[in-house]
Design a protein around this motif. Structure first.
Motif, PDB file in Angstrom:
ATOM      1  N   ALA A 151       0.829  -1.206   0.000  1.00  0.00           N
ATOM      2  CA  ALA A 151       0.000   0.000   0.000  1.00  0.00           C
ATOM      3  C   ALA A 151       0.863   1.256   0.000  1.00  0.00           C
ATOM      4  N   GLU A 152       1.927   1.252   0.804  1.00  0.00           N
ATOM      5  CA  GLU A 152       2.804   2.422   0.866  1.00  0.00           C
ATOM      6  C   GLU A 152       3.443   2.711  -0.483  1.00  0.00           C
ATOM      7  N   ALA A 153       3.944   1.654  -1.135  1.00  0.00           N
ATOM      8  CA  ALA A 153       4.612   1.854  -2.416  1.00  0.00           C
ATOM      9  C   ALA A 153       3.644   2.346  -3.487  1.00  0.00           C
ATOM     10  N   LEU A 154       2.430   1.827  -3.482  1.00  0.00           N
ATOM     11  CA  LEU A 154       1.447   2.293  -4.458  1.00  0.00           C
ATOM     12  C   LEU A 154       1.082   3.753  -4.209  1.00  0.00           C
ATOM     13  N   ALA A 155       0.924   4.122  -2.949  1.00  0.00           N
ATOM     14  CA  ALA A 155       0.620   5.517  -2.643  1.00  0.00           C
ATOM     15  C   ALA A 155       1.765   6.422  -3.067  1.00  0.00           C
ATOM     16  N   ASP A 156       3.004   5.985  -2.843  1.00  0.00           N
ATOM     17  CA  ASP A 156       4.158   6.755  -3.311  1.00  0.00           C
ATOM     18  C   ASP A 156       4.131   6.916  -4.823  1.00  0.00           C
ATOM     19  N   SER A 157       3.447   5.998  -5.505  1.00  0.00           N
ATOM     20  CA  SER A 157       3.385   6.012  -6.965  1.00  0.00           C
ATOM     21  C   SER A 157       2.184   6.769  -7.503  1.00  0.00           C
ATOM     22  N   GLY A 158       1.415   7.387  -6.622  1.00  0.00           N
ATOM     23  CA  GLY A 158       0.297   8.195  -7.082  1.00  0.00           C
ATOM     24  C   GLY A 158      -1.040   7.491  -7.046  1.00  0.00           C
ATOM     25  N   VAL A 159      -1.186   6.479  -6.181  1.00  0.00           N
ATOM     26  CA  VAL A 159      -2.421   5.703  -6.091  1.00  0.00           C
ATOM     27  C   VAL A 159      -3.025   5.887  -4.711  1.00  0.00           C
ATOM     28  N   VAL A 160      -4.341   6.026  -4.641  1.00  0.00           N
ATOM     29  CA  VAL A 160      -5.052   5.971  -3.372  1.00  0.00           C
ATOM     30  C   VAL A 160      -5.343   4.496  -3.082  1.00  0.00           C
ATOM     31  N   VAL A 161      -4.936   4.030  -1.905  1.00  0.00           N
ATOM     32  CA  VAL A 161      -5.077   2.624  -1.545  1.00  0.00           C
ATOM     33  C   VAL A 161      -5.907   2.518  -0.278  1.00  0.00           C
ATOM     34  N   VAL A 162      -6.894   1.637  -0.298  1.00  0.00           N
ATOM     35  CA  VAL A 162      -7.726   1.410   0.888  1.00  0.00           C
ATOM     36  C   VAL A 162      -7.716  -0.072   1.205  1.00  0.00           C
ATOM     37  N   ALA A 163      -7.277  -0.424   2.404  1.00  0.00           N
ATOM     38  CA  ALA A 163      -7.337  -1.798   2.906  1.00  0.00           C
ATOM     39  C   ALA A 163      -8.339  -1.844   4.044  1.00  0.00           C
ATOM     40  N   ILE A 164      -9.187  -2.845   4.040  1.00  0.00           N
ATOM     41  CA  ILE A 164     -10.243  -2.899   5.045  1.00  0.00           C
ATOM     42  C   ILE A 164     -10.013  -4.055   6.015  1.00  0.00           C
ATOM     43  N   ASN A 165     -10.645  -3.956   7.170  1.00  0.00           N
ATOM     44  CA  ASN A 165     -10.864  -5.095   8.049  1.00  0.00           C
ATOM     45  C   ASN A 165     -12.242  -5.648   7.714  1.00  0.00           C
ATOM     46  N   HIS A 166     -12.302  -6.872   7.194  1.00  0.00           N
ATOM     47  CA  HIS A 166     -13.623  -7.447   6.947  1.00  0.00           C
ATOM     48  C   HIS A 166     -14.338  -7.612   8.288  1.00  0.00           C
ATOM     49  N   PRO A 167     -15.539  -7.059   8.421  1.00  0.00           N
ATOM     50  CA  PRO A 167     -16.221  -7.045   9.716  1.00  0.00           C
ATOM     51  C   PRO A 167     -16.436  -8.453  10.285  1.00  0.00           C
ATOM     52  N   SER A 219     -15.638 -13.465  15.178  1.00  0.00           N
ATOM     53  CA  SER A 219     -16.909 -14.013  15.642  1.00  0.00           C
ATOM     54  C   SER A 219     -17.773 -14.576  14.519  1.00  0.00           C
ATOM     55  N   ARG A 220     -17.575 -14.084  13.290  1.00  0.00           N
ATOM     56  CA  ARG A 220     -18.375 -14.592  12.170  1.00  0.00           C
ATOM     57  C   ARG A 220     -17.483 -14.949  10.975  1.00  0.00           C
ATOM     58  N   ALA A 221     -16.270 -15.381  11.285  1.00  0.00           N
ATOM     59  CA  ALA A 221     -15.285 -15.613  10.220  1.00  0.00           C
ATOM     60  C   ALA A 221     -15.467 -16.936   9.509  1.00  0.00           C
ATOM     61  N   ASN A 222     -16.192 -17.865  10.124  1.00  0.00           N
ATOM     62  CA  ASN A 222     -16.318 -19.194   9.554  1.00  0.00           C
ATOM     63  C   ASN A 222     -17.684 -19.385   8.908  1.00  0.00           C
ATOM     64  N   GLY A 223     -17.730 -20.276   7.944  1.00  0.00           N
ATOM     65  CA  GLY A 223     -18.994 -20.571   7.287  1.00  0.00           C
ATOM     66  C   GLY A 223     -19.160 -19.813   5.987  1.00  0.00           C
ATOM     67  N   MET A 224     -20.162 -20.231   5.235  1.00  0.00           N
ATOM     68  CA  MET A 224     -20.387 -19.683   3.909  1.00  0.00           C
ATOM     69  C   MET A 224     -20.805 -18.219   3.952  1.00  0.00           C
ATOM     70  N   ALA A 225     -21.501 -17.814   5.019  1.00  0.00           N
ATOM     71  CA  ALA A 225     -21.972 -16.432   5.098  1.00  0.00           C
ATOM     72  C   ALA A 225     -20.802 -15.453   5.063  1.00  0.00           C
ATOM     73  N   ALA A 226     -19.689 -15.820   5.683  1.00  0.00           N
ATOM     74  CA  ALA A 226     -18.524 -14.928   5.666  1.00  0.00           C
ATOM     75  C   ALA A 226     -17.986 -14.762   4.257  1.00  0.00           C
ATOM     76  N   LEU A 227     -17.983 -15.854   3.489  1.00  0.00           N
ATOM     77  CA  LEU A 227     -17.471 -15.776   2.121  1.00  0.00           C
ATOM     78  C   LEU A 227     -18.430 -15.017   1.205  1.00  0.00           C
TER      79      LEU A 227
END
Length: 349
Positions: A93-109, A117-125
């Protein structure tokens, strides 16, 4: 894990960029009645000199809350793997931003290192692609600096389940009956082996999975690909795609054989690269000094995280050169290659 050394070509490129560092800002994407809030980290071009910012055990070179430098910038969204978080690929992300890109990384809820708490099972996917679509919606509409983003230049990078997430967004339709079983508690003992499969029946799917045609190109690394083993499952993927696989594997549902089959069944031959002596977790950023002895931070013997990939002028380009502030560049997983490499710029027209 081994620290990467950037190639001279990349260093020369970065020296020509008008930005000096990656600005770092933390975002909160509000939830709704049926959708949880999303926490995210955003890196962006910044004209100020960086400082070392400590976030938990990590020291990250950045400029906190730096105003975004530039206009009509490309946007890249990053999706982490199972149990990961938004800083798991911060060096990319840092290197892309240095290159002129806006980068967003998320925490999947409810499916990240702090909340499983809800990481397992098909619903998460099923929910993961929805998270990314909501993030893009926010960045193009409700984000205060949305006018600085070019909606025609959106890319994606995903690792493991994040790679699966990207493939679905690009049009893939998974066969969830192929998933290896998981325990309800990720820390539980006596779990079934990951190579055991469920009975061969297709569980009911939602009426539609979330695809997003706004994403114009993507890079996926060791994706959860056991659910994409037929031509029908990936026939609707038409965007430029770069696919990375680890030689030694280690990710459930993302074995070297699974990834190789995905490469073979895709309708357009991807730019497919296998990293010698890499394990699944070699695609993560370098561990902090205090955790180098952790199991997840130990590479296999013979793995060289500093190797440089030589690419020909005919290689496929996940991100067009004119998306960035230099000629012929594309993103590459940082643990297994240099951040920005020379590619042809002719793929996206």
């Amino acid at each position: 894990m081994t620290r990467l050394r950037l190639a001279l070509a990349a260093a020369l490129y970065l020296a020509t960029s008008p930005v000096q560092a990656a600005g770092l800002r933390f975002l909160h994407i509000p939830g709704g009645q049926d959708s949880p809030a999303i926490d995210a980290a955003m890196w962006s071009p910044c004209i100020k000199a960086p400082e070392e910012v400590q976030i938990k055990a990590l020291m990250i070179p950045a400029v906190p809350d730096c105003p975004i430098a530039g206009e009509r910038l490309p946007l890249v969204i990053i999706s982490h793997g199972y149990g990961g978080w938004y800083l798991g690929h911060h060096d990319t992300a840092e290197a892309l931003a240095d290159s002129g890109v806006v980068v967003v990384a998320i925490n999947h809820p409810h499916a990240n290192y702090a909340d499983m708490s809800r990481a397992n099972g098909m619903a998460a996917l099923v929910g993961r692609p929805v998270d990314i679509k909501r993030t893009i919606d926010f960045m193009l509409t409700d984000f205060p600096d949305s006018a600085k983003i070019d909606p025609q230049r959106i890319g994606f990078y995903g690792f493991s389940q994040g790679g699966y997430t990207g493939l679905v967004l690009a049009g893939a339709n998974p066969n969830f009956s192929k998933l290896p079983p998981r325990c309800a508690d990720p820390k539980a003992v006596g779990c079934p082996q990951v190579n055991q499969t469920r009975p061969p029946q297709q569980p009911p799917l939602p009426q539609t999975l979330t695809h997003d045609p706004r994403i114009g190109a993507m890079v996926v690394a060791d994706p959860l690909s056991i659910v994409f083993q037929t031509t029908d499952s990936v026939r609707d993927i038409t965007i430029p795609l770069q696919l990375w696989g680890s030689e030694l594997g280690g990710g459930g549902g993302a074995s070297p054989e699974n990834v190789a089959t995905l490469a073979r069944v895709l309708p357009e031959k991807p730019d497919f690269r296998i990293v010698p002596n890499a394990v699944h977790l070699s695609f993560l950023t370098m561990c902090p000094e205090t955790r180098r002895s952790s199991e997840v931070c130990i590479d296999a013997p013979g793995f060289d995280g500093s190797f440089i990939v030589e690419l020909s002028a005919t290689a496929k380009c996940p991100l067009r050169a004119d998306w960035l502030q230099a000629d012929d560049l594309a993103i590459v997983p940082t643990k297994v290659g240099i951040l920005l490499l020379s590619f042809a710029s002719r793929i996206l027209t």
